[in-house]
Design a protein around this motif. Sequence first.
Motif, mmCIF file in Angstrom:
data_model
loop_
_atom_site.group_PDB
_atom_site.id
_atom_site.type_symbol
_atom_site.label_atom_id
_atom_site.label_comp_id
_atom_site.label_asym_id
_atom_site.label_seq_id
_atom_site.Cartn_x
_atom_site.Cartn_y
_atom_site.Cartn_z
ATOM 1 N N ALA A 188 -27.722 -19.908 65.061
ATOM 2 C CA ALA A 188 -28.716 -19.244 64.219
ATOM 3 C C ALA A 188 -29.288 -20.196 63.171
ATOM 4 N N GLU A 189 -28.478 -21.123 62.683
ATOM 5 C CA GLU A 189 -28.935 -22.054 61.652
ATOM 6 C C GLU A 189 -29.985 -23.035 62.181
ATOM 7 N N LEU A 190 -30.032 -23.206 63.495
ATOM 8 C CA LEU A 190 -30.984 -24.129 64.103
ATOM 9 C C LEU A 190 -32.083 -23.414 64.889
ATOM 10 N N ALA A 191 -32.079 -22.089 64.842
ATOM 11 C CA ALA A 191 -32.977 -21.305 65.700
ATOM 12 C C ALA A 191 -34.451 -21.646 65.493
ATOM 13 N N ASP A 192 -34.847 -21.963 64.259
ATOM 14 C CA ASP A 192 -36.254 -22.241 63.974
ATOM 15 C C ASP A 192 -36.606 -23.717 64.108
ATOM 16 N N GLU A 193 -35.627 -24.549 64.399
ATOM 17 C CA GLU A 193 -35.876 -25.982 64.527
ATOM 18 C C GLU A 193 -36.202 -26.341 65.974
ATOM 19 N N PRO A 194 -36.940 -27.433 66.185
ATOM 20 C CA PRO A 194 -37.279 -27.825 67.561
ATOM 21 C C PRO A 194 -36.042 -28.234 68.357
ATOM 22 N N MET A 208 -29.280 -21.508 78.198
ATOM 23 C CA MET A 208 -30.086 -20.324 77.935
ATOM 24 C C MET A 208 -29.240 -19.053 77.910
ATOM 25 N N MET A 209 -28.207 -18.991 78.746
ATOM 26 C CA MET A 209 -27.292 -17.835 78.716
ATOM 27 C C MET A 209 -26.553 -17.777 77.389
ATOM 28 N N MET A 210 -26.188 -18.925 76.861
ATOM 29 C CA MET A 210 -25.488 -18.986 75.584
ATOM 30 C C MET A 210 -26.377 -18.448 74.459
ATOM 31 N N ALA A 214 -26.165 -14.777 72.204
ATOM 32 C CA ALA A 214 -26.189 -14.753 70.741
ATOM 33 C C ALA A 214 -27.414 -14.009 70.202
ATOM 34 N N GLY A 215 -28.310 -13.552 71.098
ATOM 35 C CA GLY A 215 -29.511 -12.843 70.674
ATOM 36 C C GLY A 215 -30.517 -13.738 69.982
ATOM 37 N N ILE A 216 -30.569 -15.001 70.411
ATOM 38 C CA ILE A 216 -31.444 -15.985 69.767
ATOM 39 C C ILE A 216 -32.388 -16.575 70.797
#
Length: 304
Positions: A188-194, A208-210, A214-216
């Motif tokens: 989640a801490e990296l969700a908005d980063e490239p 992608m399954m991981m 996590a709902g991300i």
Amino acid sequence: MPRYTLRQLECFVAVAERGSIAAAAASLHLSASAVAGAVNELERIFGAQLTVRRKAHGVAMTPSGSYVLDRARGLLHSAEDLSLHAADAGGELRGTLMLGCYMTLAPTVLARLIDEYSRRYPLVDLDFFDGSQQEVQERLLSGRIDLAIAYDVSLPPGLERLGLFDVTPSLVLAAGHPLADRQEISLAELADEPMILLDVKPSRENTMMMYASAGIQPSIRFRTTDYEVTRSLVARGMGYAVLVQQPASAQSYEGRELVVRPIRQDISSVNVSLVWPAAVQSSQCARAMVELAAELYADGVGAS
């Protein structure tokens, strides 16, 4: 007693692998009529159509032909193995062995196995193929390789396997990343980063399954099929990556520093296995490789 001969099986396998009577005949140094006759006789003996021969379109296997093909390869392999070892039973192991490996595992697992195997069995003609997991699977099932090193993910049925060790995906960041000093980092801490995605199967599916679990939804900037290109882009600060295999050096090819951090959530590990077709009787050379792998990875640890 079987009414078919090894020569007939050899002709049939050659036709299946070469795709035509003419190409098979050339590879066996026989006449096209002799090869066609051998296949015709096999179909008569088995009471089943094994091939579909289409003018100008080569030869295709029927379902019965595919079934016979897998077993014919095994019989021919066993016959070759017998001829190699009958004369000097108890002597040094000799023969041929083709080993396949998923490309990101090749620098460590493959290199370790072929190095030790070559020292123990110098008379075996050992070669290898490294590529995508799909390419390795296709070669394994078509009989072009004897054994394969692969992630135990989405493997086809009908394979025997020896589990070697488990690995867990980690986050890879540039050394100067703001989170590089953390001991562990959440997705989640990296969700908005490239993100730099290693876009090869099964790495892509596992990653992608991981994220889905996590709902991300990751923000993918670049996709690459090359492991070291992935690390180089990360080292230049263009994004982060999720990778399973980690080399001993924490540097990219350019010498730029990287950091590897555990993912702070419950991430499933992935097993690395040695696999081979259950329907094919393994040669002595292949069995020796399985025994060696069991010995080297008895502790379930991937590092050499």
